[in-house]
Write a protein that holds these residues in place. Structure first.
Motif, PDB file in Angstrom:
ATOM      1  N   VAL A  86      50.861  28.772  42.706  1.00 14.41           N
ATOM      2  CA  VAL A  86      50.561  29.737  43.725  1.00 14.41           C
ATOM      3  C   VAL A  86      50.745  31.076  43.127  1.00 14.41           C
ATOM      4  O   VAL A  86      50.113  31.909  43.458  1.00 14.41           O
ATOM      5  CB  VAL A  86      51.341  29.515  45.063  1.00 14.41           C
ATOM      6  N   LEU A  87      51.754  31.372  42.447  1.00 15.41           N
ATOM      7  CA  LEU A  87      52.030  32.677  42.050  1.00 15.41           C
ATOM      8  C   LEU A  87      50.908  33.265  41.106  1.00 15.41           C
ATOM      9  O   LEU A  87      50.382  34.259  41.167  1.00 15.41           O
ATOM     10  CB  LEU A  87      53.421  32.487  41.182  1.00 15.41           C
ATOM     11  N   ASN A  88      50.540  32.110  40.118  1.00 19.67           N
ATOM     12  CA  ASN A  88      49.270  32.457  39.318  1.00 19.67           C
ATOM     13  C   ASN A  88      48.141  32.666  39.983  1.00 19.67           C
ATOM     14  O   ASN A  88      47.279  33.679  39.577  1.00 19.67           O
ATOM     15  CB  ASN A  88      48.981  31.063  38.215  1.00 19.67           C
ATOM     16  N   ALA A  89      47.822  31.953  41.162  1.00 20.20           N
ATOM     17  CA  ALA A  89      46.634  32.343  41.870  1.00 20.20           C
ATOM     18  C   ALA A  89      46.714  33.595  42.431  1.00 20.20           C
ATOM     19  O   ALA A  89      45.564  34.421  42.510  1.00 20.20           O
ATOM     20  CB  ALA A  89      46.415  31.268  42.930  1.00 20.20           C
ATOM     21  N   ARG A  90      47.828  34.045  43.157  1.00 22.75           N
ATOM     22  CA  ARG A  90      48.054  35.438  43.551  1.00 22.75           C
ATOM     23  C   ARG A  90      47.862  36.473  42.764  1.00 22.75           C
ATOM     24  O   ARG A  90      47.234  37.413  42.998  1.00 22.75           O
ATOM     25  CB  ARG A  90      49.639  35.561  44.170  1.00 22.75           C
ATOM     26  N   GLU A  91      48.353  36.258  41.372  1.00 20.58           N
ATOM     27  CA  GLU A  91      48.258  37.159  40.365  1.00 20.58           C
ATOM     28  C   GLU A  91      46.776  37.400  39.874  1.00 20.58           C
ATOM     29  O   GLU A  91      46.329  38.449  39.781  1.00 20.58           O
ATOM     30  CB  GLU A  91      49.143  36.909  39.042  1.00 20.58           C
ATOM     31  N   GLN A  92      46.192  36.255  39.840  1.00 22.32           N
ATOM     32  CA  GLN A  92      44.723  36.357  39.530  1.00 22.32           C
ATOM     33  C   GLN A  92      43.937  37.118  40.668  1.00 22.32           C
ATOM     34  O   GLN A  92      43.062  37.876  40.358  1.00 22.32           O
ATOM     35  CB  GLN A  92      44.055  35.085  39.366  1.00 22.32           C
ATOM     36  N   ALA A  93      44.089  36.831  42.045  1.00 15.61           N
ATOM     37  CA  ALA A  93      43.578  37.342  43.110  1.00 15.61           C
ATOM     38  C   ALA A  93      43.825  38.876  43.002  1.00 15.61           C
ATOM     39  O   ALA A  93      43.002  39.603  43.138  1.00 15.61           O
ATOM     40  CB  ALA A  93      43.828  36.907  44.171  1.00 15.61           C
ATOM     41  N   THR A  94      45.040  39.339  42.776  1.00 14.67           N
ATOM     42  CA  THR A  94      45.477  40.738  42.705  1.00 14.67           C
ATOM     43  C   THR A  94      44.765  41.363  41.497  1.00 14.67           C
ATOM     44  O   THR A  94      44.313  42.456  41.478  1.00 14.67           O
ATOM     45  CB  THR A  94      46.984  40.853  42.552  1.00 14.67           C
ATOM     46  N   GLY A  95      44.742  40.867  40.444  1.00 17.36           N
ATOM     47  CA  GLY A  95      43.930  41.245  39.178  1.00 17.36           C
ATOM     48  C   GLY A  95      42.446  41.507  39.524  1.00 17.36           C
ATOM     49  O   GLY A  95      41.916  42.541  39.280  1.00 17.36           O
TER      50      GLY A  95
END
Length: 193
Positions: A178-187
């Motif tokens: 979930v944290l990785n997906a959020r980071e990718q979405a933010t990026g």
């Protein structure tokens, strides 16, 4: 956690405490202290199952305070159950800070015990503590507690302990995804602007 040590003086007790005291003294007079502790703890479990968490907490607290200094392994088993269930009752009552404190007390008392019975209670208490920390939005403390469960107990080959540790590992893996997906979405949003 509610204190029931005042039950020794009936003049200071409210009606509920008096009933508990009378009932407890009856248990102690008709059986030995171990059997009384077991019976009172079992009553707490039954009350909890009926949704009467406050009354259950009274039973667990009484057992902890009256018998908590005993060192015989049979008493320690009852005390571990009472301490764990007190934490669970506090959580069910929405008293999450107190639940964390109750779980910490169990962890501290039984942390160095090698017997799998006590190790299981320590692992479950750590897991419940972490969940309550998340509820309190103390996420980093919760994650640290979960990571500690895996580090300390991951090598134990007992199936019950392994199942608990595996559920923590799965949670941590899911959380990281979930944290990785959020980071990718933010990026991705940043690169679009």
């Amino acid at each position: 956690m509610q204190q029931l040590s005042h039950l020794k003086n009936l003049n200071d007790c409210n009606l509920t405490d008096r009933k508990l005291h009378k009932h407890t003294m009856s248990n102690l007079n008709s059986t030995g202290p171990l059997e009384a502790a077991q019976r009172i703890c079992t009553e707490g479990i039954e009350l909890s199952g009926a949704g009467k968490h406050s009354e259950a907490l009274d039973r667990y607290t009484f057992v902890i305070e009256q018998f908590g200094e005993r060192i015989h392994p049979d008493f320690l088993r009852v005390i571990a159950a009472a301490m764990f269930n007190a934490g669970t009752s506090l959580a069910n009552l929405g008293r999450n800070e107190e639940a964390v404190t109750a779980y910490d007390a169990l962890i501290k008392k039984f942390n160095r015990r090698a017997n799998l019975f006590f190790v299981t209670y320590v692992v479950k208490a750590m897991m419940n503590k972490a969940y309550r920390l998340n509820t309190l939005l103390r996420n980093e403390e919760a994650v640290t507690t979960y990571i500690t469960v895996v580090a300390r107990f991951g090598a134990i080959k007992d199936p019950t302990i392994q199942a608990l540790v595996d559920s923590v590992k799965a949670f941590l893996t899911e959380r990281q995804a979930v944290l990785n997906a959020r980071e990718q979405a933010t990026g991705a949003k940043r690169s679009q602007t």
